[in-house]
Design an enzyme around this catalytic site. Structure first.
Site, PDB file in Angstrom:
ATOM      1  N   THR A  50      24.688  64.872  44.394  1.00 61.19           N
ATOM      2  CA  THR A  50      25.228  63.957  45.401  1.00 61.19           C
ATOM      3  C   THR A  50      25.701  62.635  44.827  1.00 61.19           C
ATOM      4  O   THR A  50      26.269  61.820  45.557  1.00 61.19           O
ATOM      5  CB  THR A  50      24.180  63.689  46.489  1.00 61.19           C
ATOM      6  OG1 THR A  50      22.967  63.222  45.871  1.00 61.19           O
ATOM      7  CG2 THR A  50      23.879  64.970  47.269  1.00 61.19           C
ATOM      8  N   ASP A  51      25.475  62.403  43.530  1.00 63.24           N
ATOM      9  CA  ASP A  51      25.950  61.167  42.904  1.00 63.24           C
ATOM     10  C   ASP A  51      26.619  61.487  41.570  1.00 63.24           C
ATOM     11  O   ASP A  51      26.343  60.859  40.550  1.00 63.24           O
ATOM     12  CB  ASP A  51      24.785  60.187  42.703  1.00 63.24           C
ATOM     13  CG  ASP A  51      25.260  58.796  42.288  1.00 63.24           C
ATOM     14  OD1 ASP A  51      26.427  58.451  42.588  1.00 63.24           O
ATOM     15  OD2 ASP A  51      24.481  58.056  41.656  1.00 63.24           O
ATOM     16  N   LEU A  52      27.514  62.459  41.590  1.00 60.97           N
ATOM     17  CA  LEU A  52      28.200  62.854  40.360  1.00 60.97           C
ATOM     18  C   LEU A  52      29.255  61.811  40.008  1.00 60.97           C
ATOM     19  O   LEU A  52      30.258  61.663  40.710  1.00 60.97           O
ATOM     20  CB  LEU A  52      28.845  64.230  40.533  1.00 60.97           C
ATOM     21  CG  LEU A  52      29.426  64.849  39.260  1.00 60.97           C
ATOM     22  CD1 LEU A  52      28.341  65.089  38.211  1.00 60.97           C
ATOM     23  CD2 LEU A  52      30.152  66.153  39.580  1.00 60.97           C
TER      24      LEU A  52
ATOM     25  N   ASN B 209      26.823  59.467  34.879  1.00 59.47           N
ATOM     26  CA  ASN B 209      25.815  60.528  34.876  1.00 59.47           C
ATOM     27  C   ASN B 209      26.232  61.757  34.074  1.00 59.47           C
ATOM     28  O   ASN B 209      25.601  62.811  34.170  1.00 59.47           O
ATOM     29  CB  ASN B 209      25.483  60.943  36.314  1.00 59.47           C
ATOM     30  CG  ASN B 209      24.750  59.855  37.059  1.00 59.47           C
ATOM     31  OD1 ASN B 209      24.096  59.010  36.449  1.00 59.47           O
ATOM     32  ND2 ASN B 209      24.855  59.854  38.383  1.00 59.47           N
TER      33      ASN B 209
END
Length: 238
Positions: A166-168, A172
């Site tokens: 959900t936080d690509l 990251n």
């Protein structure tokens, strides 16, 4: 093998190959400082401490809230069961991804401590050696087409494992000194089957490329993202 250690108000999940005694204060930075095993730190929502284990370096992170609500309630979460804690879910998700062949950090230990209706949590996971995030690399030089293909393939492996990151974003995604691609930071991510989440992952990733292009003038162009998505689509199981 993954084991559990329990006492009256806490549960610790740990890899017995890496942690012999989970009752040691392994989730306290002061413990690692007192044994001269802190190798560095990084600041974000909180401080991540890098510590030296016997066979690898690890990253120690305390779970903290972000945004406006995080200013009011910094690190307490509503308790609804040990396996539903943030640390337990991230720990298990990393194991799932490793079993699927995705390059992610090895989970070492996770702890949830319950107090009344809430809990606090910590995670100790592998620090990928000799790796840098895409932002850092792209500030210096462009990546070759083959590397964008590798990134797309790694995301496809994650998607095929049914994991919604959900936080690509490009902070990251790491590349190590052997040109191996890694994906990190799976807090609040989850297993998911249906919906447009794969498309949303890629839209978020594209926004992060564009954001850093404006903010830091990274060496990147939209054609690079097309190469990434083409490689992803060749492996992605619909």
């Amino acid at each position: 093998m993954i084991q559990q250690y329990r006492d009256s108000n806490q549960v610790i999940w740990f890899d017995e190959e890496l942690i012999e005694d989970p009752s040691q204060p392994i989730f306290d930075a002061e413990y690692w400082q007192s044994t001269n095993k802190v190798t560095g730190s990084a600041s974000g929502r909180g401080t991540t401490w890098f510590v030296q284990l016997d066979t690898m370096q690890a990253a120690l992170r305390h779970y903290r809230r972000g945004g406006l609500f995080g200013k009011l309630v910094k690190d307490n979460y509503l308790f609804s069961g040990w396996e539903q804690t943030r640390c337990a879910q991230e720990f298990q998700l990393l194991l799932t991804l490793i079993n699927a062949g995705v390059h992610v950090p090895r989970p070492i230990a996770a702890r949830a401590v319950k107090s009344g209706l809430t809990y606090q949590a910590d995670l100790l996971s592998e620090r990928i050696p000799n790796a840098r995030d895409l932002v850092s690399i792209l500030q210096e030089k462009p990546l070759p087409e083959g590397m964008y293909q590798k990134i797309g393939q790694e995301i496809a492996k994650m998607h095929n494992a049914g994991v919604n990151h959900t936080d690509l974003n490009i902070h990251n995604i790491l590349i190590d000194d052997k040109d191996k691609v890694w994906i990190i930071d799976f807090d609040k991510c989850r297993k998911q089957e249906h919906g447009d989440w794969k498309k949303q992952n890629l839209e978020r990733l594209l926004r992060s490329f564009k954001k850093e292009l404006l903010k830091r003038q990274i060496h990147w162009k939209e054609r690079d993202f097309a190469v990434l998505t083409e490689a992803l689509s060749c492996l992605d199981i619909k």
